[in-house]
Write an enzyme that holds these catalytic residues in place. Sequence first.
Site, PDB file in Angstrom:
ATOM      1  N   ARG A  79       0.861  -1.184   0.000  1.00  0.00           N
ATOM      2  CA  ARG A  79       0.000   0.000   0.000  1.00  0.00           C
ATOM      3  C   ARG A  79       0.899   1.236   0.000  1.00  0.00           C
ATOM      4  O   ARG A  79       1.937   1.256   0.688  1.00  0.00           O
ATOM      5  CB  ARG A  79      -0.902   0.025   1.241  1.00  0.00           C
ATOM      6  N   HIS A 116      -1.361  -0.529  -9.996  1.00  0.00           N
ATOM      7  CA  HIS A 116      -1.951  -1.456  -9.009  1.00  0.00           C
ATOM      8  C   HIS A 116      -2.377  -2.774  -9.676  1.00  0.00           C
ATOM      9  O   HIS A 116      -3.539  -3.185  -9.598  1.00  0.00           O
ATOM     10  CB  HIS A 116      -3.146  -0.778  -8.300  1.00  0.00           C
TER      11      HIS A 116
HETATM   12  P1  NAP Z   1      -1.089 -11.238   5.792  1.00  0.00           P
HETATM   13  O1  NAP Z   1      -1.229 -12.676   5.455  1.00  0.00           O
HETATM   14  O2  NAP Z   1      -1.967 -10.647   6.840  1.00  0.00           O
HETATM   15  O3  NAP Z   1       0.455 -10.983   6.154  1.00  0.00           O
HETATM   16  C1  NAP Z   1       0.911  -9.774   6.660  1.00  0.00           C
HETATM   17  C2  NAP Z   1       2.365  -9.917   7.071  1.00  0.00           C
HETATM   18  O4  NAP Z   1       2.832  -8.636   7.506  1.00  0.00           O
HETATM   19  C3  NAP Z   1       2.556 -10.879   8.243  1.00  0.00           C
HETATM   20  O5  NAP Z   1       3.767 -11.584   8.092  1.00  0.00           O
HETATM   21  C4  NAP Z   1       2.632  -9.935   9.432  1.00  0.00           C
HETATM   22  O6  NAP Z   1       3.360 -10.432  10.555  1.00  0.00           O
HETATM   23  C5  NAP Z   1       3.378  -8.778   8.821  1.00  0.00           C
HETATM   24  N1  NAP Z   1       3.176  -7.560   9.609  1.00  0.00           N
HETATM   25  C6  NAP Z   1       2.019  -6.893   9.853  1.00  0.00           C
HETATM   26  N2  NAP Z   1       2.245  -5.834  10.644  1.00  0.00           N
HETATM   27  C7  NAP Z   1       3.566  -5.833  10.905  1.00  0.00           C
HETATM   28  C8  NAP Z   1       4.412  -5.011  11.683  1.00  0.00           C
HETATM   29  N3  NAP Z   1       3.931  -3.966  12.353  1.00  0.00           N
HETATM   30  N4  NAP Z   1       5.712  -5.312  11.749  1.00  0.00           N
HETATM   31  C9  NAP Z   1       6.212  -6.382  11.081  1.00  0.00           C
HETATM   32  N5  NAP Z   1       5.475  -7.206  10.333  1.00  0.00           N
HETATM   33  C10 NAP Z   1       4.166  -6.939  10.239  1.00  0.00           C
HETATM   34  O7  NAP Z   1      -1.326 -10.333   4.464  1.00  0.00           O
HETATM   35  P2  NAP Z   1      -1.135 -10.781   2.930  1.00  0.00           P
HETATM   36  O8  NAP Z   1      -2.308 -11.558   2.472  1.00  0.00           O
HETATM   37  O9  NAP Z   1       0.225 -11.386   2.773  1.00  0.00           O
HETATM   38  O10 NAP Z   1      -1.225  -9.350   2.204  1.00  0.00           O
HETATM   39  C11 NAP Z   1      -0.322  -8.296   2.497  1.00  0.00           C
HETATM   40  C12 NAP Z   1      -0.804  -7.010   1.832  1.00  0.00           C
HETATM   41  O11 NAP Z   1      -0.617  -7.058   0.416  1.00  0.00           O
HETATM   42  C13 NAP Z   1      -2.310  -6.738   1.957  1.00  0.00           C
HETATM   43  O12 NAP Z   1      -2.624  -6.175   3.219  1.00  0.00           O
HETATM   44  C14 NAP Z   1      -2.560  -5.769   0.819  1.00  0.00           C
HETATM   45  O13 NAP Z   1      -2.430  -4.439   1.282  1.00  0.00           O
HETATM   46  C15 NAP Z   1      -1.436  -6.061  -0.170  1.00  0.00           C
HETATM   47  N6  NAP Z   1      -1.952  -6.546  -1.475  1.00  0.00           N
HETATM   48  C16 NAP Z   1      -1.600  -5.851  -2.594  1.00  0.00           C
HETATM   49  C17 NAP Z   1      -2.072  -6.281  -3.831  1.00  0.00           C
HETATM   50  C18 NAP Z   1      -1.690  -5.547  -5.095  1.00  0.00           C
HETATM   51  O14 NAP Z   1      -2.189  -5.892  -6.179  1.00  0.00           O
HETATM   52  N7  NAP Z   1      -0.816  -4.567  -5.047  1.00  0.00           N
HETATM   53  C19 NAP Z   1      -2.878  -7.436  -3.933  1.00  0.00           C
HETATM   54  C20 NAP Z   1      -3.203  -8.098  -2.754  1.00  0.00           C
HETATM   55  C21 NAP Z   1      -2.738  -7.655  -1.528  1.00  0.00           C
HETATM   56  P3  NAP Z   1       2.885 -11.774  11.319  1.00  0.00           P
HETATM   57  O15 NAP Z   1       3.271 -12.898  10.389  1.00  0.00           O
HETATM   58  O16 NAP Z   1       3.646 -11.774  12.580  1.00  0.00           O
HETATM   59  O17 NAP Z   1       1.388 -11.650  11.501  1.00  0.00           O
END
Ligand code: NAP
Length: 314
Positions: free
Chosen positions: A229, A277
């Site tokens: 993001r 995006h």
């Molecule tokens: P997820 O499964 O919830 O994983 C989030 C990761 O970030 C986890 O490893 C989490 O740690 C870590 N994290 C969160 N807060 C943190 C902090 N304060 N310090 C350190 N690590 C932190 O999410 P996901 O499904 O992988 O998706 C991630 C993001 O990708 C989404 O939220 C979205 O914004 C983005 N996205 C972008 C697109 C695009 O097309 N550009 C498409 C889809 C998603 P823990 O493992 O300890 O919980």
Amino acid sequence: MKTAIPFICNPHYPFVADWIDALQQAMPDEKIVPLHALDAQAKAVCTVAIVANPLPEDLRQLPQLKWVHSVWAGVERLVTDLADTDLKIVRLVDPQLADTMAEAVLAWTLYLHRDMPAYAAQQANRQWLAQDYTRPEDKTVGLLGLGALGEASARRLVDAGFKVRGWSRTRRGVSNVECFAGDAELPAMLAKTDILVCLLPLTAHTKGLLNATMLGHLPGHASLINFARGPIVCDDALRAALESRRIKHAVLDVFSVEPLPPDSWQWGNPHVTVLPHISAPTDRRTASAIVARNIRNYHESGAIPESVDRARGY
Ligand code: NAP
């Protein structure tokens, strides 16, 4: 008789009919309709809705609503908009989405690794010049976020031969990935990262995380890929780091304002690659199958799938 399930989205969203069609095919025993097709009686008893960036006032039309199933993986806007409710927010976790993101991470890592921005600039100047080649095993890719998308990307990068390190809030174990956890370990993780890939959720904690200080921990030749993001990166700090050549190149798929306004500095900066995006679009067919499974299970057992932890913000 079952109540129809509304698909609720922003009024300008162009793919409503496609989503309703895909969801209906995935759950033929349910009736999926746009919100305006629910009569007052149906609205009064509706407990679940499928959403894509809905307006909060639309959700308030459903007094018995217990949970919403988003068809997107990132739900930061819903978390903010619904802060004053106890509605459960279920986000999309789809292996297909993780696979698509891992492909994008590998593709744009290779773009940076093989110096494609430099060769494009050289071609524009009709310049014949070989850049030094470094093997992937001598390059380190650092992933911020080791969740559904980060872990799949880490595995893909390991398979491609890169040294991979990853950072998360709680400590993760991913084979052949050097794992770091928590704020205290972030500077050390950044210090040996050649290509930094951001796959964090946008939360109160991660907003502005990549500021001048954090970017300053990267080695002088490092590059950045932001597929998470926009507001996680401080634009001014990144611009200054690119202009002083502390950071070599940034591949940006996400921005604080989207679509990126025509007068934004990123468009014309030779050290930025702008993407609209597109790194990991949701696959309507696989996402609908996942939503259908979760809703079927809810109807059979009353169980709501794992939802966003409001305190953590993701
Ligand atoms: P997820 O499964 O919830 O994983 C989030 C990761 O970030 C986890 O490893 C989490 O740690 C870590 N994290 C969160 N807060 C943190 C902090 N304060 N310090 C350190 N690590 C932190 O999410 P996901 O499904 O992988 O998706 C991630 C993001 O990708 C989404 O939220 C979205 O914004 C983005 N996205 C972008 C697109 C695009 O097309 N550009 C498409 C889809 C998603 P823990 O493992 O300890 O919980």
